[in-house]
Design an enzyme around this catalytic site. Structure first.
Site, PDB file in Angstrom:
ATOM      1  N   HIS A 111       0.798  -1.227   0.000  1.00  0.00           N
ATOM      2  CA  HIS A 111       0.000   0.000   0.000  1.00  0.00           C
ATOM      3  C   HIS A 111       0.833   1.280   0.000  1.00  0.00           C
ATOM      4  O   HIS A 111       0.329   2.352  -0.213  1.00  0.00           O
ATOM      5  CB  HIS A 111      -0.959   0.037   1.188  1.00  0.00           C
ATOM      6  CG  HIS A 111      -0.291   0.362   2.494  1.00  0.00           C
ATOM      7  ND1 HIS A 111       0.408  -0.560   3.197  1.00  0.00           N
ATOM      8  CD2 HIS A 111      -0.196   1.525   3.181  1.00  0.00           C
ATOM      9  CE1 HIS A 111       0.905   0.015   4.274  1.00  0.00           C
ATOM     10  NE2 HIS A 111       0.564   1.276   4.304  1.00  0.00           N
TER      11      HIS A 111
HETATM   12  C1  UD1 Z   1      -2.792   5.309   5.590  1.00  0.00           C
HETATM   13  C2  UD1 Z   1      -1.602   5.699   6.464  1.00  0.00           C
HETATM   14  C3  UD1 Z   1      -0.557   4.602   6.502  1.00  0.00           C
HETATM   15  C4  UD1 Z   1      -1.186   3.292   6.881  1.00  0.00           C
HETATM   16  C5  UD1 Z   1      -2.325   2.996   5.903  1.00  0.00           C
HETATM   17  C6  UD1 Z   1      -3.015   1.680   6.148  1.00  0.00           C
HETATM   18  C7  UD1 Z   1      -1.200   8.093   6.480  1.00  0.00           C
HETATM   19  C8  UD1 Z   1      -0.294   9.174   6.055  1.00  0.00           C
HETATM   20  N1  UD1 Z   1      -0.941   6.895   5.977  1.00  0.00           N
HETATM   21  O1  UD1 Z   1      -2.394   5.258   4.220  1.00  0.00           O
HETATM   22  O2  UD1 Z   1       0.430   4.950   7.445  1.00  0.00           O
HETATM   23  O3  UD1 Z   1      -0.222   2.260   6.827  1.00  0.00           O
HETATM   24  O4  UD1 Z   1      -3.277   4.060   6.016  1.00  0.00           O
HETATM   25  O5  UD1 Z   1      -3.991   1.478   5.184  1.00  0.00           O
HETATM   26  O6  UD1 Z   1      -2.115   8.315   7.243  1.00  0.00           O
HETATM   27  N2  UD1 Z   1      -9.564   4.791   0.303  1.00  0.00           N
HETATM   28  C9  UD1 Z   1     -10.710   4.062   0.081  1.00  0.00           C
HETATM   29  N3  UD1 Z   1     -11.436   3.691   1.181  1.00  0.00           N
HETATM   30  C10 UD1 Z   1     -11.097   4.045   2.447  1.00  0.00           C
HETATM   31  C11 UD1 Z   1      -9.929   4.796   2.641  1.00  0.00           C
HETATM   32  C12 UD1 Z   1      -9.172   5.150   1.562  1.00  0.00           C
HETATM   33  O7  UD1 Z   1     -11.044   3.722  -1.032  1.00  0.00           O
HETATM   34  O8  UD1 Z   1     -11.815   3.657   3.385  1.00  0.00           O
HETATM   35  C13 UD1 Z   1      -8.731   5.139  -0.854  1.00  0.00           C
HETATM   36  C14 UD1 Z   1      -8.740   6.617  -1.120  1.00  0.00           C
HETATM   37  O9  UD1 Z   1      -9.265   6.824  -2.382  1.00  0.00           O
HETATM   38  C15 UD1 Z   1      -7.294   7.059  -1.034  1.00  0.00           C
HETATM   39  C16 UD1 Z   1      -6.487   5.775  -0.889  1.00  0.00           C
HETATM   40  O10 UD1 Z   1      -7.401   4.747  -0.560  1.00  0.00           O
HETATM   41  O11 UD1 Z   1      -6.905   7.744  -2.177  1.00  0.00           O
HETATM   42  C17 UD1 Z   1      -5.436   5.916   0.189  1.00  0.00           C
HETATM   43  O12 UD1 Z   1      -6.012   6.340   1.423  1.00  0.00           O
HETATM   44  P1  UD1 Z   1      -5.268   7.401   2.371  1.00  0.00           P
HETATM   45  O13 UD1 Z   1      -6.222   7.913   3.374  1.00  0.00           O
HETATM   46  O14 UD1 Z   1      -4.571   8.402   1.515  1.00  0.00           O
HETATM   47  O15 UD1 Z   1      -4.160   6.641   3.174  1.00  0.00           O
HETATM   48  P2  UD1 Z   1      -3.485   5.192   3.057  1.00  0.00           P
HETATM   49  O16 UD1 Z   1      -2.739   5.047   1.774  1.00  0.00           O
HETATM   50  O17 UD1 Z   1      -4.511   4.141   3.352  1.00  0.00           O
END
Ligand code: UD1
Length: 366
Positions: A205
């Site tokens: 991820h």
């Molecule tokens: C975050 C944490 C990371 C952790 C990870 C576990 C930070 C800076 N990073 O990264 O340390 O290891 O979580 O997953 O906080 N999305 C969905 N559904 C959701 C949430 C997110 O589809 O419920 C998608 C969004 O479109 C987003 C992408 O996933 O663009 C990434 O989500 P984001 O909140 O940016 O953080 P993580 O990459 O999950």
């Protein structure tokens, strides 16, 4: 004494659950749980509350996805309102996701003492968003609870007074140990038609891996080689699917033989798959620790780890993401039964939450 516990992203939930349970046992402590709403999908959030027995959150700030400034900015504005209303004596933040930074900054500006659980870990790579979050949270906290000795050394090296630092072990292992027997009942292997020890589990991820087209494409080539050696089970984080589609790698992934692509998993299914796997490949921090605790071989698909004890004592080895030969060499070593057995680090014993609550009661005279 009122304690606000701030969570928001998937890895926070398994760190918060044991603390919440322990705090609830003490009559003089009242926990208030705030979810920033960073993770909002059922599979990224609610399923964990169900699996971990966290009854409910008191507040959900509903920040959702967005840039880092958007997530943290929105969450700070909304958290400030909650803290002004609740007036807690302590704010607890866990791990290194944006919720940790949000909780620490908002509380510090209101002069509320902060405890950081999982303090002191350093990748020494400030391009990782989590590294910034850790640094800020640690320097604003009054109570720094560390999982391993290297974290204590990092904090001392940054000038943080020894009296603020407590080596208490790894709280996530509290949850892992509690979940282990429940995980045995998971039917995930039967559902997927897998045999114990006959597959590898993969999780990815990190933005530095999957947001980089060349790196991601290179890793798909690793998977193309691996398909002839072992079945790979791959629960996909939402970001990974999004980036695979964006880089036009999605079709290539779906045509891989011997590769089972899944939606994100709940905690029990994830632990069951980890326990029964031949080995794990991951860029997650928490999974490096869980595999060490379970003594399952782990290949970390990153250039560094902020959890060096998992390599020094545990079953982990950092193999990078870009060097195909290095990854495959490590895989073969495992398949030839040549891997280290590993030992479980001190205080990764399921009693970390108890230690933390004991220290807080002592410090606050409760
Ligand atoms: C975050 C944490 C990371 C952790 C990870 C576990 C930070 C800076 N990073 O990264 O340390 O290891 O979580 O997953 O906080 N999305 C969905 N559904 C959701 C949430 C997110 O589809 O419920 C998608 C969004 O479109 C987003 C992408 O996933 O663009 C990434 O989500 P984001 O909140 O940016 O953080 P993580 O990459 O999950």
């Amino acid at each position: 004494m009122k304690i606000v516990l701030v969570v928001g992203a998937r890895p926070n939930f398994m760190k918060a659950a044991p603390l919440l349970e322990e705090v609830k046992k003490v009559r003089t402590l009242k926990p208030v749980v705030v979810h920033t709403g960073q993770h909002y999908d059922f599979e990224m959030s609610k399923v964990f509350f169900e699996d971990l027995g966290i009854a409910r959150t008191d507040y959900n700030l509903g920040v959702g996805s967005g840039s880092h400034a958007q997530q943290v900015g929105k969450a700070m504005i909304r958290l400030e309102r909650v803290l002004l209303k609740e007036r807690p004596q302590l704010v607890v933040v866990v791990g290194d996701a944006n919720s940790c930074l949000t909780g620490a900054l908002t509380a510090a500006k209101l002069n509320i003492p902060i405890a950081h659980v999982e303090a002191g870990l350093r990748s020494f790579n400030r391009k990782m968003p989590e590294e910034i979050n850790r640094l800020v949270a640690d320097h604003l906290s009054s109570f720094l609870f560390a999982t391993e000795p290297s974290a204590v050394r990092n904090l001392l090296g940054e000038g943080i007074p020894r009296k603020k630092i407590f080596l208490v072990g790894n709280i996530m292992i509290d949850t892992l140990m509690k979940t282990r027997s429940k995980a045995q009942k998971s039917k995930i292997l039967q559902r997927l038609g897998l045999r114990p020890n006959a597959y590898a589990l993969l999780t990815l991820h990190r933005p530095e891996n999957v947001d980089n087209k060349t790196a991601f494409q290179n890793f798909v080539e690793v998977l193309e080689d691996l398909q002839n050696e072992i079945t790979v089970v791959w629960p996909l984080h939402p970001r990974v699917k999004k980036m695979a589609v964006h880089f036009l790698l999605w079709r290539r992934i779906l045509t891989l033989k011997n590769t089972v692509v899944l939606p994100p998993l709940g905690y029990r299914d994830a632990v069951k798959l980890m326990l029964q796997s031949r080995f794990v490949m991951t860029d997650s921090g928490g999974i490096q620790e869980e595999t060490t605790a379970l003594r399952v071989p782990c290949l970390t698909l990153r250039e560094t780890t902020e959890r060096p004890i998992t390599c020094e004592k545990g079953t982990n080895e950092v193999v990078g993401f870009k060097n195909k030969r290095k990854v495959l060499r490590a895989v073969r070593k495992i398949l030839q039964n040549n891997w280290k057995k590993g030992e479980v680090p001190k205080y990764w014993d399921g009693k970390t939450a108890k230690r933390i609550v004991g220290i807080l009661r002592n410090q606050f005279g409760l």
